[in-house]
Write a protein that holds these residues in place. Structure first.
Motif, PDB file in Angstrom:
ATOM      1  N   ALA A 103     -12.590   6.396   0.109  1.00 20.07           N
ATOM      2  CA  ALA A 103     -12.690   5.158  -0.669  1.00 20.07           C
ATOM      3  C   ALA A 103     -11.467   4.271  -0.459  1.00 20.07           C
ATOM      4  O   ALA A 103     -11.587   3.060  -0.239  1.00 20.07           O
ATOM      5  CB  ALA A 103     -12.867   5.490  -2.148  1.00 20.07           C
ATOM      6  N   ILE A 104     -10.279   4.874  -0.499  1.00 23.75           N
ATOM      7  CA  ILE A 104      -9.058   4.082  -0.349  1.00 23.75           C
ATOM      8  C   ILE A 104      -8.944   3.518   1.059  1.00 23.75           C
ATOM      9  O   ILE A 104      -8.601   2.344   1.257  1.00 23.75           O
ATOM     10  CB  ILE A 104      -7.829   4.940  -0.702  1.00 23.75           C
ATOM     11  CG1 ILE A 104      -7.853   5.296  -2.189  1.00 23.75           C
ATOM     12  CG2 ILE A 104      -6.540   4.210  -0.352  1.00 23.75           C
ATOM     13  CD1 ILE A 104      -6.723   6.204  -2.617  1.00 23.75           C
ATOM     14  N   ARG A 105      -9.241   4.347   2.064  1.00 24.87           N
ATOM     15  CA  ARG A 105      -9.130   3.878   3.452  1.00 24.87           C
ATOM     16  C   ARG A 105     -10.136   2.766   3.737  1.00 24.87           C
ATOM     17  O   ARG A 105      -9.797   1.753   4.358  1.00 24.87           O
ATOM     18  CB  ARG A 105      -9.335   5.046   4.409  1.00 24.87           C
ATOM     19  CG  ARG A 105      -9.256   4.670   5.890  1.00 24.87           C
ATOM     20  CD  ARG A 105      -7.883   4.141   6.255  1.00 24.87           C
ATOM     21  NE  ARG A 105      -7.847   3.684   7.635  1.00 24.87           N
ATOM     22  CZ  ARG A 105      -7.527   4.459   8.682  1.00 24.87           C
ATOM     23  NH1 ARG A 105      -7.218   5.744   8.482  1.00 24.87           N
ATOM     24  NH2 ARG A 105      -7.506   3.975   9.901  1.00 24.87           N
TER      25      ARG A 105
ATOM     26  N   TYR B 258      -4.280  13.088   3.634  1.00 21.57           N
ATOM     27  CA  TYR B 258      -3.734  12.325   4.762  1.00 21.57           C
ATOM     28  C   TYR B 258      -4.321  12.758   6.098  1.00 21.57           C
ATOM     29  O   TYR B 258      -4.291  11.979   7.049  1.00 21.57           O
ATOM     30  CB  TYR B 258      -2.211  12.414   4.767  1.00 21.57           C
ATOM     31  CG  TYR B 258      -1.608  11.573   3.663  1.00 21.57           C
ATOM     32  CD1 TYR B 258      -1.704  10.185   3.691  1.00 21.57           C
ATOM     33  CD2 TYR B 258      -0.987  12.171   2.562  1.00 21.57           C
ATOM     34  CE1 TYR B 258      -1.167   9.411   2.670  1.00 21.57           C
ATOM     35  CE2 TYR B 258      -0.460  11.406   1.539  1.00 21.57           C
ATOM     36  CZ  TYR B 258      -0.556  10.013   1.605  1.00 21.57           C
ATOM     37  OH  TYR B 258      -0.058   9.268   0.582  1.00 21.57           O
TER      38      TYR B 258
ATOM     39  N   TYR C 153      -7.157  10.475   5.890  1.00 22.92           N
ATOM     40  CA  TYR C 153      -6.720   9.068   5.875  1.00 22.92           C
ATOM     41  C   TYR C 153      -6.275   8.600   7.253  1.00 22.92           C
ATOM     42  O   TYR C 153      -6.613   7.493   7.681  1.00 22.92           O
ATOM     43  CB  TYR C 153      -5.584   8.919   4.855  1.00 22.92           C
ATOM     44  CG  TYR C 153      -5.219   7.498   4.529  1.00 22.92           C
ATOM     45  CD1 TYR C 153      -5.910   6.789   3.546  1.00 22.92           C
ATOM     46  CD2 TYR C 153      -4.169   6.862   5.179  1.00 22.92           C
ATOM     47  CE1 TYR C 153      -5.572   5.486   3.240  1.00 22.92           C
ATOM     48  CE2 TYR C 153      -3.825   5.561   4.872  1.00 22.92           C
ATOM     49  CZ  TYR C 153      -4.529   4.876   3.908  1.00 22.92           C
ATOM     50  OH  TYR C 153      -4.188   3.578   3.612  1.00 22.92           O
TER      51      TYR C 153
ATOM     52  N   GLY D 147       0.815  -1.212   0.000  1.00 26.48           N
ATOM     53  CA  GLY D 147       0.000   0.000   0.000  1.00 26.48           C
ATOM     54  C   GLY D 147       0.844   1.255   0.000  1.00 26.48           C
ATOM     55  O   GLY D 147       0.548   2.218  -0.736  1.00 26.48           O
TER      56      GLY D 147
ATOM     57  N   TYR E 215     -10.107  -4.917   2.896  1.00 30.90           N
ATOM     58  CA  TYR E 215      -9.161  -5.927   2.414  1.00 30.90           C
ATOM     59  C   TYR E 215      -8.402  -6.549   3.572  1.00 30.90           C
ATOM     60  O   TYR E 215      -8.211  -7.772   3.612  1.00 30.90           O
ATOM     61  CB  TYR E 215      -8.190  -5.284   1.423  1.00 30.90           C
ATOM     62  CG  TYR E 215      -7.163  -6.248   0.877  1.00 30.90           C
ATOM     63  CD1 TYR E 215      -7.499  -7.134  -0.144  1.00 30.90           C
ATOM     64  CD2 TYR E 215      -5.872  -6.274   1.389  1.00 30.90           C
ATOM     65  CE1 TYR E 215      -6.564  -8.016  -0.653  1.00 30.90           C
ATOM     66  CE2 TYR E 215      -4.932  -7.162   0.896  1.00 30.90           C
ATOM     67  CZ  TYR E 215      -5.283  -8.029  -0.131  1.00 30.90           C
ATOM     68  OH  TYR E 215      -4.344  -8.910  -0.610  1.00 30.90           O
TER      69      TYR E 215
ATOM     70  N   HIS F 205       1.168   4.388  -2.728  1.00 31.22           N
ATOM     71  CA  HIS F 205       1.050   5.805  -2.362  1.00 31.22           C
ATOM     72  C   HIS F 205       2.239   6.596  -2.901  1.00 31.22           C
ATOM     73  O   HIS F 205       2.073   7.653  -3.534  1.00 31.22           O
ATOM     74  CB  HIS F 205       0.995   5.944  -0.842  1.00 31.22           C
ATOM     75  CG  HIS F 205      -0.357   5.669  -0.262  1.00 31.22           C
ATOM     76  ND1 HIS F 205      -1.137   6.639   0.331  1.00 31.22           N
ATOM     77  CD2 HIS F 205      -1.067   4.518  -0.174  1.00 31.22           C
ATOM     78  CE1 HIS F 205      -2.267   6.098   0.760  1.00 31.22           C
ATOM     79  NE2 HIS F 205      -2.240   4.806   0.459  1.00 31.22           N
TER      80      HIS F 205
ATOM     81  N   VAL G 207     -11.844  10.429  -2.357  1.00 31.23           N
ATOM     82  CA  VAL G 207     -10.843   9.417  -2.717  1.00 31.23           C
ATOM     83  C   VAL G 207     -10.188   8.835  -1.465  1.00 31.23           C
ATOM     84  O   VAL G 207      -9.965   7.630  -1.360  1.00 31.23           O
ATOM     85  CB  VAL G 207      -9.791  10.026  -3.660  1.00 31.23           C
ATOM     86  CG1 VAL G 207      -8.630   9.057  -3.861  1.00 31.23           C
ATOM     87  CG2 VAL G 207     -10.424  10.369  -4.998  1.00 31.23           C
ATOM     88  N   SER G 208      -9.889   9.697  -0.492  1.00 33.94           N
ATOM     89  CA  SER G 208      -9.269   9.208   0.748  1.00 33.94           C
ATOM     90  C   SER G 208     -10.204   8.257   1.487  1.00 33.94           C
ATOM     91  O   SER G 208      -9.770   7.231   2.029  1.00 33.94           O
ATOM     92  CB  SER G 208      -8.882  10.383   1.644  1.00 33.94           C
ATOM     93  OG  SER G 208     -10.038  11.055   2.130  1.00 33.94           O
TER      94      SER G 208
ATOM     95  N   THR H 191     -11.598   0.750   1.525  1.00 32.78           N
ATOM     96  CA  THR H 191     -11.230  -0.435   0.751  1.00 32.78           C
ATOM     97  C   THR H 191     -10.065  -1.168   1.405  1.00 32.78           C
ATOM     98  O   THR H 191     -10.064  -2.400   1.492  1.00 32.78           O
ATOM     99  CB  THR H 191     -10.869  -0.047  -0.687  1.00 32.78           C
ATOM    100  OG1 THR H 191     -11.975   0.628  -1.289  1.00 32.78           O
ATOM    101  CG2 THR H 191     -10.510  -1.269  -1.511  1.00 32.78           C
ATOM    102  N   GLY H 192      -9.068  -0.405   1.863  1.00 31.18           N
ATOM    103  CA  GLY H 192      -7.935  -1.032   2.546  1.00 31.18           C
ATOM    104  C   GLY H 192      -8.357  -1.730   3.831  1.00 31.18           C
ATOM    105  O   GLY H 192      -7.893  -2.824   4.140  1.00 31.18           O
TER     106      GLY H 192
END
Length: 349
Positions: free
Chosen positions: A134-136, A56, A59, A10, A142, A14, A131-132, A138-139
C-alpha cells in the motif's frame, strides 16, 4: 513539493514510525513493570526487526521486480518463502538464542507449539506485506501525479507565452498603421503618438511578462491605446469610454482586455456609415466586469491581414488557463451590433 523534497519527507516518516515502535518499551513503564533490561529489550527487538526485513524486502525488491511487472503468482510465492524463513528464524532465536529465561525448558508439545506460533504470527507478517504494498503503490502514484502536474504546469506556461507572442505583433501591427496614417495629417501629433506608443510597448514587452500586474497599470495601458486609436477615427464614429478614474492595485493577468478593445476598433468602424464603440470597465468588490459594444462591420480576410481573428480565441484560452471556474465570457453579434461581456472573480476563495 518537488520530487526530492517528497523523497526526503517519505524517509523522515519511515524513520519516525520505526523510532516510535522501537522506543515504546523504553517509555511505557509502571511500578509493576519496571524498565526493561538489556536482554529483555533485545528479546523485544526481534519482532520489529523481522517486520522490517519483510517490509523492506518487499518495498525495495519484490514489489518493483515482481508485482509491478504483473508476476503476481511469483510475487506471492516469494512472500510465502520470505515470511516462512523469517518466522523460522525468529522462532529459533526465541527458543535457543534469546529465550525468556536463561534456561532452555523442554517443549511439552513441540509440534503443536510450533504450528501455533507459525499460524498465529503468519497473519501479522502478511499484514506487514500488505502495508508495504500500500505504501509503495501510494508513493509511486503520488510521484507520478506530482510529475504530471509539474509537466502540465510547464505546458500551460509555455502555451501562455505562445499566446502572448501572437498578441504582441498583432497589437503592434494595428498601432503602427494608425501612426502611419497620422504622419500624413499632423506631424507633431504623430511625434506625440510615437512617444505614447513607446510607453505602451514598454508595458507590452516588459511589464506583461509578469504573471500579474496591478489593475491600475492595465487601465493606464488601455487608456493610452484608446486615445491612440481615436486619432484616425472618422467624425461620424462615436466612442464612449468608462474606465475607473482611480483604479485599485488589485493584481490581474496582463493584456486581458486589449483583444476586446482592439476587436471593437477593428470591426466596429465604418468609413462612411454611423458607427459607435462602447467600452465599460469597472471593479465591484472582487468582481472585474468588462462590457464592450460596437457597431458590426466585420472585415474580410482580404481587408484584414493583421490576424485579428485569433484575438478572441486567444483570450478564451488564456482565461481558461489563468482563471478556471472563476470567469464568464460571452460574446456575439445581433442586429448589427457586437457585444462582449467578461466577468472575472478576482478572489480565489
Amino acid at each position: 513539493m518537488t520530487a526530492s523534497q517528497s523523497k526526503y519527507a517519505g524517509w523522515i516518516i519511515h524513520l519516525t514510525v520505526w523510532a516510535v515502535i522501537l522506543g515504546m518499551p523504553l517509555f511505557v513503564t509502571n511500578p509493576d513493570r519496571p524498565l526493561m533490561t538489556g536482554r529483555q529489550y533485545a528479546h523485544f527487538l526481534l519482532v520489529p526487526i523481522s517486520f522490517m526485513i519483510v517490509f523492506y524486502t518487499n518495498y525495495f525488491l519484490l514489489i518493483g521486480r515482481e508485482l509491478s511487472s504483473r508476476h503476481i503468482s511469483r510475487y506471492l510465492l516469494y512472500n510465502l518463502l520470505l515470511v516462512g524463513v523469517v518466522m523460522l528464524g525468529v522462532h529459533l532465536c526465541f527458543r535457543y538464542v534469546l529465550p525468556p529465561n536463561n534456561a532452555h525448558p523442554p517443549m511439552v508439545r513441540p509440534w503443536q507449539d510450533t504450528v501455533r506460533f507459525f499460524g498465529g504470527n503468519a497473519i501479522l507478517y502478511l499484514l506487514v506485506v500488505g502495508v508495504s504494498v500500500a505504501i509503495r503503490m501510494t508513493g509511486g502514484w503520488y510521484r507520478a501525479e506530482t510529475a504530471r502536474q509539474e509537466l502540465e504546469h510547464r505546458r500551460t506556461e509555455a502555451e501562455l507565452q505562445n499566446l502572448k507572442s501572437q498578441l504582441n505583433p498583432h497589437f503592434l501591427f494595428n498601432t503602427l498603421n494608425n501612426i502611419y496614417s497620422l504622419i500624413q495629417l499632423d506631424t507633431s501629433r504623430a511625434q506625440q503618438a510615437v512617444l505614447d506608443l513607446s510607453r505602451m510597448l514598454r508595458y507590452v514587452l516588459y511589464d506583461s511578462s509578469r504573471k500579474e500586474v496591478p489593475l491600475a497599470e492595465e487601465i493606464a495601458f488601455l487608456n493610452d491605446y484608446i486615445e491612440l486609436m481615436r486619432i484616425r477615427l472618422p467624425r461620424h464614429v462615436r466612442v464612449y469610454v468608462s474606465l475607473p478614474e482611480t483604479p485599485s492595485e488589485t493584481p490581474i493577468a496582463p493584456l486581458l482586455f486589449i483583444s476586446l478593445v482592439e476587436n471593437a476598433f477593428k470591426h466596429g468602424v465604418s468609413n462612411d456609415k454611423p458607427s459607435h464603440i462602447v467600452i465599460d470597465l469597472h471593479e465591484i468588490d472582487s468582481q472585474l466586469i468588462c462590457r464592450i459594444e460596437n457597431s458590426c462591420f466585420p472585415k474580410t480576410a482580404e481587408s484584414d491581414r493583421s490576424g485579428s481573428g485569433i484575438g478572441l480565441q486567444n483570450l478564451s484560452r488564456r482565461l481558461e488557463m489563468i482563471y478556471p471556474g472563476r470567469y464568464t465570457f460571452e460574446y456575439g453579434s445581433a442586429d448589427d451590433v457586437f457585444r462582449a461581456l467578461l466577468c472575472i472573480n478576482l478572489s480565489e476563495s
